[in-house]
Design an enzyme around this catalytic site. Structure first.
Site, PDB file in Angstrom:
ATOM      1  N   SER A 196       0.850  -1.187   0.000  1.00  0.00           N
ATOM      2  CA  SER A 196       0.000   0.000   0.000  1.00  0.00           C
ATOM      3  C   SER A 196       0.891   1.244   0.000  1.00  0.00           C
ATOM      4  O   SER A 196       2.119   1.137   0.077  1.00  0.00           O
ATOM      5  CB  SER A 196      -0.888   0.005   1.239  1.00  0.00           C
ATOM      6  OG  SER A 196      -0.078   0.194   2.380  1.00  0.00           O
ATOM      7  N   LYS A 197       0.238   2.379  -0.060  1.00  0.00           N
ATOM      8  CA  LYS A 197       0.972   3.660  -0.144  1.00  0.00           C
ATOM      9  C   LYS A 197       2.013   3.782   0.971  1.00  0.00           C
ATOM     10  O   LYS A 197       3.034   4.427   0.807  1.00  0.00           O
ATOM     11  CB  LYS A 197      -0.022   4.818  -0.052  1.00  0.00           C
ATOM     12  CG  LYS A 197      -0.876   4.944  -1.297  1.00  0.00           C
ATOM     13  CD  LYS A 197      -0.903   6.390  -1.802  1.00  0.00           C
ATOM     14  CE  LYS A 197      -1.428   6.474  -3.217  1.00  0.00           C
ATOM     15  NZ  LYS A 197      -2.861   6.217  -3.322  1.00  0.00           N
ATOM     16  N   ARG A 198       1.708   3.162   2.108  1.00  0.00           N
ATOM     17  CA  ARG A 198       2.613   3.177   3.258  1.00  0.00           C
ATOM     18  C   ARG A 198       4.016   2.673   2.867  1.00  0.00           C
ATOM     19  O   ARG A 198       5.011   3.048   3.465  1.00  0.00           O
ATOM     20  CB  ARG A 198       2.004   2.249   4.313  1.00  0.00           C
ATOM     21  CG  ARG A 198       2.461   2.398   5.712  1.00  0.00           C
ATOM     22  CD  ARG A 198       1.476   1.683   6.638  1.00  0.00           C
ATOM     23  NE  ARG A 198       1.217   0.300   6.249  1.00  0.00           N
ATOM     24  CZ  ARG A 198       2.064  -0.703   6.440  1.00  0.00           C
ATOM     25  NH1 ARG A 198       3.222  -0.487   6.999  1.00  0.00           N
ATOM     26  NH2 ARG A 198       1.750  -1.937   6.059  1.00  0.00           N
ATOM     27  N   HIS A 199       4.056   1.782   1.877  1.00  0.00           N
ATOM     28  CA  HIS A 199       5.336   1.211   1.467  1.00  0.00           C
ATOM     29  C   HIS A 199       6.089   2.109   0.487  1.00  0.00           C
ATOM     30  O   HIS A 199       7.151   1.730  -0.004  1.00  0.00           O
ATOM     31  CB  HIS A 199       5.119  -0.144   0.791  1.00  0.00           C
ATOM     32  CG  HIS A 199       4.642  -1.214   1.716  1.00  0.00           C
ATOM     33  ND1 HIS A 199       3.313  -1.528   1.868  1.00  0.00           N
ATOM     34  CD2 HIS A 199       5.308  -2.021   2.558  1.00  0.00           C
ATOM     35  CE1 HIS A 199       3.193  -2.500   2.754  1.00  0.00           C
ATOM     36  NE2 HIS A 199       4.378  -2.817   3.192  1.00  0.00           N
ATOM     37  N   GLY A 200       5.516   3.266   0.181  1.00  0.00           N
ATOM     38  CA  GLY A 200       6.179   4.130  -0.804  1.00  0.00           C
ATOM     39  C   GLY A 200       5.607   3.861  -2.173  1.00  0.00           C
ATOM     40  O   GLY A 200       4.410   3.987  -2.386  1.00  0.00           O
TER      41      GLY A 200
END
Ligand code: GLU
Length: 470
Positions: A242-246
């Site tokens: 997800s976006k959390r991973h960049g």
């Protein structure tokens, strides 16, 4: 279903404004399987969310597939444009008694849901068995599927194997909302049927839908396509990417400097394998790809591996193409390359590309070329420029200016012979020489650095640093 039909696969993204890398991999698997079998790979844009489905968001899908090098066959299908057809199918189901009108309001729905839960089965509306009398068609209502209450629905998934769903756990899903809008499961089934899709390859978050969709196919008397649900891509920490991973969007990978052919190779390996092969061409991927060989376990995005694959394709890539890509990086940095610098980059790329894992790194490794003269040395480098080193570098400069071969190999040999003739190791002059030539920017070995700079620029930088005023 009969297997004699030619294979037709599809990618069916919803326009969200970006293309997730998982969608890219799903597209790739559908593409490879279609090409492997001599079939067709289609695009359906699931644009039923009218607010999100802007022209720009749809364009992102076209651009993403084009960048990835996954051309679809024929014309794209736009799901929203097919709403009348979807409604017509619902009417057929209604007439056949396989769907029913349901006037459940919010509170009643909650009560019915609780009742169903207490009885240990999924929601069945009381309208399922109620004689509606003359239907009050003016009053807003939904149309629900009359699903089987008992028995099992079996999905013979090409990746997950045989998965059994108890029909009692599948609710009577809404086919048409009270505002007349067809629902996702209905629209997907009608479209896949009408597009002659034979194989549905998609993320395993849709496995439950496969059971519901199978029931709809059966209710319509249509062939159920083959399903293949592939595990989602996870980040290095094991959580769903997800976006959390960049980076998650295709465009993120493009701007980080990954090549599309590297993405194809890497994504093919992410959830599918052919022995131990890590690097393979598109032709090999097409020849080898069988959806039955997709892994059942979740796959993790491994940046080291992606970098390894990308570096391989950078080494293989044509230098003119790499120059254009590098020029884009400089342009996005607000430092566009003019004609002369572009020519310099083109000359230098063969000398530096072996060490670059991304196009961004390749651009970084070219910045030494573009340092403005005179290059201001930092304190450390200035400290290295003792009188002894200055004198030595002046002798080197004389040899360099007399050199008639300016290739990296010959310059490397010249440096080696020079060190020997001076009776010193490289360490005695190489750091100072490198600082003078590059101002501390990343650079390849000294032979390549000199070769990439060219004779005039190399000698001019040496002269700047060695002149008495410096
Ligand atoms: N629009 C759906 C999605 O993006 C497609 C699901 C399917 O492939 O059936 O998840």
């Amino acid at each position: 279903m009969s297997d004699s039909r030619p294979v037709v696969t599809r990618i069916a993204p919803s326009p969200t404004g970006s293309m997730h890398i998982g969608t890219a991999r799903t597209a790739l698997f559908n593409y490879l399987y279609a090409k492997h079998t001599g079939g067709r790979f289609l695009l359906r844009v699931e644009d039923t969310d009218r607010e999100r489905s802007t022209e720009a968001a749809v364009q992102v899908i076209f651009d993403g597939l084009a960048w990835l090098g996954l051309p679809f066959d024929g014309e794209p299908v736009f799901q929203a444009s097919r709403a009348d057809r979807h409604r017509a199918v619902v009417m057929e189901l209604l007439e056949a008694g396989k769907a029913y009108r349901c006037w459940l309001s919010g509170d009643e729905l909650t009560a019915a849901r609780e009742e169903a839960q207490a009885a240990g089965h999924a929601l069945r509306s009381p309208w399922r068995d109620r004689d509606p009398g003359p239907p009050d068609l003016e009053k807003p209502h939904a149309i629900r599927f009359r699903g089987p209450k008992n028995g099992d629905t079996i999905v013979n998934d090409l990746v997950q194997g045989q998965v059994t769903f108890r029909n009692r756990d599948l609710d009577d899903l809404v086919l048409l909302r009270s505002d007349g809008a067809p629902t996702y499961n209905l629209a997907v089934v009608v479209d896949d049927h009408d597009m002659d899709i034979t194989h549905i390859i998609r993320g395993d978050d849709h496995l439950n839908n496969a059971a519901r969709q199978s029931l709809l196919y059966q209710a319509m008397g249509w062939d159920v396509p083959h399903f293949a649900h592939i595990p989602l891509i996870h980040g290095e920490d094991g959580a769903k990417l997800s976006k959390r991973h960049g980076a998650t969007a295709v465009t993120d990978f493009a701007s980080l400097g990954y090549l599309p052919e590297a993405m194809r190779n890497y994504l093919a390996r992410l959830g599918w394998s052919h022995g131990d092969d890590e690097l393979f061409s598109d032709a090999e991927a097409i020849a080898w790809f069988d959806i039955a060989d997709a892994n059942r376990g979740a796959s993790r995005l491994d940046w080291d591996k992606l970098n390894f694959v990308n570096a391989h394709y950078i080494r293989l890539a044509d230098d003119t193409r790499l120059t254009a890509l590098v020029a884009e990086v400089f342009a996005t940095r607000g430092d566009p390359l003019d004609h002369a610098r572009t020519a310099q980059a083109l000359r230098a790329i063969p000398l530096v590309k072996e060490r670059a894992k991304t196009i961004v790194e390749l651009a970084d490794q070219l910045t030494f070329l573009f340092r403005a003269r005179p290059i201001v040395l930092d304190d450390k480098s200035r400290g290295q420029l003792t009188d002894e080193t200055r004198a030595r570098l002046a002798r080197l400069a004389a040899q360099l200016s007399a050199a008639n071969d300016w290739t990296a190999e010959s310059l490397e040999a010249l440096l080696k012979a020079f060190a020997e003739s001076e009776g010193v190791g490289f360490g005695k002059f190489a750091p100072a020489l490198r600082a003078i030539l590059t101002g501390g920017a990343a650079s390849p070995d000294l032979g390549r650095t000199l070769s990439a700079l060219g004779r005039d620029e190399s000698l001019a930088r040496l002269e700047d640093a060695l002149s008495p005023a410096a």
